[in-house]
Scaffold this motif. Structure first.
Motif, short mmCIF file in Angstrom:
data_model
loop_
_atom_site.label_atom_id
_atom_site.label_comp_id
_atom_site.label_asym_id
_atom_site.label_seq_id
_atom_site.Cartn_x
_atom_site.Cartn_y
_atom_site.Cartn_z
N UNK A 414 48.03 29.85 41.69
CA UNK A 414 49.33 29.61 42.34
C UNK A 414 50.01 28.26 41.85
N UNK A 415 49.24 27.22 41.40
CA UNK A 415 49.41 25.98 40.97
C UNK A 415 49.62 24.77 42.23
N UNK A 416 49.46 25.43 43.34
CA UNK A 416 49.80 24.41 44.59
C UNK A 416 48.54 24.23 45.11
N UNK A 417 47.29 24.48 44.79
CA UNK A 417 45.93 24.26 45.23
C UNK A 417 45.34 23.49 44.49
N UNK A 418 44.31 22.60 44.90
CA UNK A 418 43.48 21.84 44.10
C UNK A 418 41.99 22.10 44.19
N UNK A 419 41.19 22.03 43.40
CA UNK A 419 39.74 22.22 43.35
C UNK A 419 39.38 21.41 44.43
N UNK A 420 38.47 22.39 45.31
CA UNK A 420 37.81 21.59 46.49
C UNK A 420 38.27 22.00 47.70
N UNK A 421 39.61 22.71 47.50
CA UNK A 421 40.15 23.18 48.94
C UNK A 421 39.38 24.44 49.28
N UNK A 422 39.45 24.93 50.51
CA UNK A 422 39.05 26.35 50.83
C UNK A 422 40.30 26.92 51.17
N UNK A 423 40.09 28.22 50.72
CA UNK A 423 41.54 29.14 50.52
C UNK A 423 41.04 30.31 51.32
N UNK A 424 41.92 31.09 51.72
CA UNK A 424 41.79 32.46 52.34
C UNK A 424 42.37 33.34 51.13
N UNK A 425 41.43 34.26 50.63
CA UNK A 425 41.54 35.11 49.67
C UNK A 425 41.48 36.83 50.30
N UNK A 426 42.54 37.57 49.86
CA UNK A 426 42.46 38.95 50.29
C UNK A 426 41.92 39.59 48.88
N UNK A 427 40.79 40.34 49.36
CA UNK A 427 40.20 41.19 48.10
C UNK A 427 40.89 42.23 47.61
N UNK A 428 41.51 42.39 46.32
CA UNK A 428 42.32 43.72 45.86
C UNK A 428 41.21 44.35 45.19
N UNK A 429 40.39 43.98 44.32
CA UNK A 429 39.52 44.93 43.56
C UNK A 429 38.02 44.42 43.70
N UNK A 430 37.07 45.25 43.82
CA UNK A 430 35.68 44.93 43.79
C UNK A 430 34.98 45.37 42.74
N UNK A 431 34.97 44.48 41.60
CA UNK A 431 34.29 45.10 40.34
C UNK A 431 32.72 45.08 40.44
N UNK A 432 32.56 45.18 39.04
CA UNK A 432 30.78 45.39 39.05
C UNK A 432 30.12 43.86 39.22
N UNK A 433 30.75 43.08 38.84
CA UNK A 433 29.70 41.71 38.92
C UNK A 433 30.74 40.64 39.81
N UNK A 434 31.71 40.74 39.97
CA UNK A 434 32.74 39.93 40.90
C UNK A 434 33.90 40.61 41.63
N UNK A 435 34.81 39.79 42.04
CA UNK A 435 35.79 40.20 43.13
C UNK A 435 37.11 39.57 42.54
N UNK A 436 38.40 40.61 42.78
CA UNK A 436 39.42 39.91 42.36
C UNK A 436 40.42 40.04 43.53
N UNK A 437 41.25 38.82 43.70
CA UNK A 437 42.15 38.88 44.77
C UNK A 437 43.25 37.89 44.88
N UNK A 438 43.83 37.86 46.03
CA UNK A 438 45.11 37.01 45.75
C UNK A 438 45.00 36.00 47.10
N UNK A 439 45.58 34.80 46.91
CA UNK A 439 45.51 33.98 48.22
C UNK A 439 46.45 34.17 49.16
N UNK A 440 46.20 34.47 50.45
CA UNK A 440 47.07 34.84 51.59
C UNK A 440 47.36 33.38 52.10
#
Ligand code: SAH
Ligand code: SF4
Ligand code: F3S
Length: 440
Positions: A414-440
Motif C-alpha cells: 500500500x506504500x504507506x507502511x514500513x518494515x517492522x510495523x504490525x498490521x492487520x491483514x484480512x486473508x483472502x486466499x489460503x494457498x498451499x504454502x502461504x496465505x494471501x490477503x489485504x491490509x484492513x
C-alpha cells in the motif's frame, strides 16, 4: 592487521548455521573485507556446511569443485570450509581438495580472521577443529543480513547431548552449552535498540536451556525476562525437544504477549518401537499428552514437526502409526525426511535398513496426507483477520510477513507502511504454502 578485498559466504543447513554465517560475515568485515556477490570474484570464500543427511554433506563437494577454476586464476584466494562437514570430515576434505586452505570447526569460528591472515602470509593450509570448553563465538552478536533486518537470531545454547541414534549433531557441534542469562538479555536489548523487532532464540534443544549450567531448566524464565525488553515485538524459538517440554512452557506460550504462538516439536515417528530405537526419550502417548497440555493452555498455538521415514527396522505397521499420528494431531506443517545413515551414529549400521524405494513411497504418502491438512488450515483462515509483522517487499511489489503462528502472508504494497510495523491483514486466499490477503 587488516586486509582488503571481498568475501563471499555460501551456507547450507539449519538456522544455527545461518547464524554462524552471519557471525563469520561480521568477522570478515571487522578484518576490512567487503561483502561480494559471487564466489568466483571473492578473495575469501567460506562454505558453511551441513552434515545432517548425505545429500547435504555432498553439496560441499560440488561447491569446492566449482570454485577450483577461480582459485587457479587467483592463487591468493582463501577457500574455507566451515560447519558440520568440516567438523566431521576434518583431514579427509583437505586430502581430497588440494585447493582448500582452511577447515574450520564449529567451535573455532572466532579464530577465522587470524587464520585467514596467517594463510595469506604463509600460504599453507590449516585444519582447526578442536572442541572448546567455552565456545568463543557463542558470545558474539551478529545482526541479520539481507532481506529481513528487523528480525534477528540470538543463540542461547550450542550443541546437543541427546545422541538420538540417527543424528550427527552431538558429534559435529559437541555437548550442550548454554549461554548466560545476563549475556542473552544484554544482546536482545542491544539488538532492539538498533531497530530489531523480532528475535528467534536458537539452539538444538532450547527448552533444555540452563540445565547444563546447574540450576535446572530455565527456559521459561528466560522467555519471561526477554519479554520485558523495550522495543521488542515478537519472540520465537527453535528447536524444542518433546522430552523437555513441560506445562510451564505451554503456559508461557499461552500467556506471554510477545511470545508467538508457534512451537516446532519434532515427533520423528508415531511408533513406540521406533521412537525407542531412535533413543528419543518419549513414547507416542507421552508426546500426545504434551500436545493436549499445550492445546489446553495455548489454544491458538500452531504446532509443526519433523518426521523421519524408513528408520532401520520400520515395518509397515510402524509406518502406519506415523500416518495415524499425523491424522490425529493435525500439525500445521511438517518437515519430513528419508532416513539417511550418518557416519559414526548408532543407526548407521543397524540391522534392517529400509530399501530406498520403500523410503520414497513412504515419504510420498506422508506428503499427501500432510498437504491436505496444511491446506485445510490455510482455507480455514480465509475471511479472518490476522496480525502480521511486516518483514519486507517480495515479488510483484508485494509485502510479506508472518502471522504470530509463523504462517507466511503476502499482500499488496500500500506504500504507506514500513518494515517492522504490525498490521492487520484480512486473508483472502489460503494457498498451499502461504496465505494471501489485504491490509484492513
Ligand atoms: N534438534 C532438533 C533437530 C535437529 S536436525 C531435534 O531434536 O529434533 C533436524 C531434523 O533432521 C531432525 O528433527 C530429523 O527429523 C532430521 N534428521 C536428523 N538426522 C537425520 C538422518 N540421519 N536422516 C534423516 N533425517 C534426519
Ligand atoms: Fe539430533 Fe536428537 Fe540432538 Fe535433535 S535432539 S540435535 S535430533 S541428537
Ligand atoms: Fe546441519 Fe549441523 Fe545444523 S548438521 S542441521 S548444520 S547443526
Amino acid at each position: 592487521m587488516s586486509l582488503s578485498g571481498k568475501y563471499f559466504v555460501e551456507t547450507y543447513g539449519c538456522q544455527m548455521n545461518e547464524h554462524d554465517s552471519e557471525k563469520m560475515c561480521e568477522l570478515m568485515e571487522q578484518l576490512g573485507l567487503e561483502s561480494g556477490d559471487s564466489a568466483d570474484s571473492a578473495d575469501v570464500v567460506i562454505i558453511n556446511t551441513c552434515a545432517i543427511r548425505e545429500k547435504a554433506e555432498h553439496k560441499v563437494h560440488s561447491s569446492l569443485g566449482k570454485i577450483r577454476a577461480a582459485k587457479l586464476r587467483n592463487p591468493d584466494m582463501v577457500i574455507v570450509v566451515a560447519g558440520c562437514v568440516a567438523q566431521q570430515q576434518q583431514h579427509e576434505l583437505s586430502k581430497k581438495f588440494r585447493h582448500l586452505d582452511l577447515v574450520l570447526g564449529t567451535h573455532n569460528i572466532s579464530e577465522l580472521p587470524d587464520l585467514v591472515e596467517k594463510i595469506r602470509k604463509d600460504r599453507q593450509s590449516i585444519i582447526r577443529v578442536g572442541f572448546a570448553e567455552d565456545i568463543r563465538s557463542l558470545h558474539m552478536t551478529a545482526p541479520r543480513r539481507g532481506p529481513r533486518p528487523i528480525c534477528s537470531y540470538v543463540t542461547i545454547m550450542q550443541g546437543c547431548s541427546n545422541f538420538c541414534a540417527y543424528c550427527v549433531v552431538p558429534y559435529t557441534r559437541g555437548r550442550e552449552q548454554s549461554r548466560s542469562l545476563v549475556e542473552i538479555l544484554e544482546e536482545v536489548s542491544q539488538l532492539c535498540s538498533r531497530g530489531v523487532k523480532e528475535i528467534t532464540l536458537l539452539g538444538q534443544n532450547v527448552n533444555a536451556y540452563g540445565k547444563d549450567l546447574g540450576n535446572g531448566n530455565r527456559f521459561t524464565e528466560l522467555l519471561e525476562k526477554i519479554s520485558n525488553t523495550r522495543g521488542l515485538v515478537r519472540i520465537r524459538f527453535t528447536t524444542s525437544h518433546p522430552r523437555d517440554f513441560d506445562a510451564s512452557l505451554a503456559t508461557a506460550l499461552g500467556s506471554l504477549d510477545k511470545v508467538c504462538e508457534h512451537i516446532h516439536l519434532p515427533l520423528q515417528s508415531g511408533s513406540d518401537r521406533i521412537l525407542s530405537s531412535m533413543k528419543r526419550g518419549y513414547s507416542f502417548s507421552e508426546y500426545l499428552n504434551k500436545i493436549e497440555i499445550l492445546r489446553s493452555k495455548a489454544p491458538k498455538c500452531s504446532i509443526t514437526t519433523d518426521i523421519i521415514v524408513g528408520f532401520p527396522g520400520e515395518s509397515d505397521d510402524d509406518f502406519k502409526s506415523t500416518l495415524t499420528a499425523l491424522e490425529q494431531i493435525r500439525f500445521d506443517q511438517i518437515f519430513s525426511f528419508k532416513f539417511s545413515p550418518r557416519p559414526g551414529t548408532k543407526a548407521e549400521h543397524m540391522a534392517d535398513q529400509i530399501p530406498e524405494k520403500i523410503k520414497k513411497e513412504r515419504l510420498a504418502e506422508v506428503h499427501s496426507i500432510q498437504d491436505k491438512i496444511t491446506q485445510g488450515y490455510h482455507k480455514q483462515l480465509e475471511g479472518s483477520v490476522v496480525e502480521v509483522l511486516l518483514e519486507g517487499r517480495g515479488r510483484q511489489n508485494q509485502f510479506y510477513g508472518r502471522t504470530r503462528t509463523n504462517k507466511i502472508v503476502n499482500f499488496d504494497d500500500t506504500g504507506s507502511y514500513r518494515e517492522g510495523t504490525v498490521v492487520r491483514v484480512k486473508i483472502l486466499r489460503g494457498l498451499n504454502h502461504s496465505l494471501f490477503g489485504k491490509i484492513v
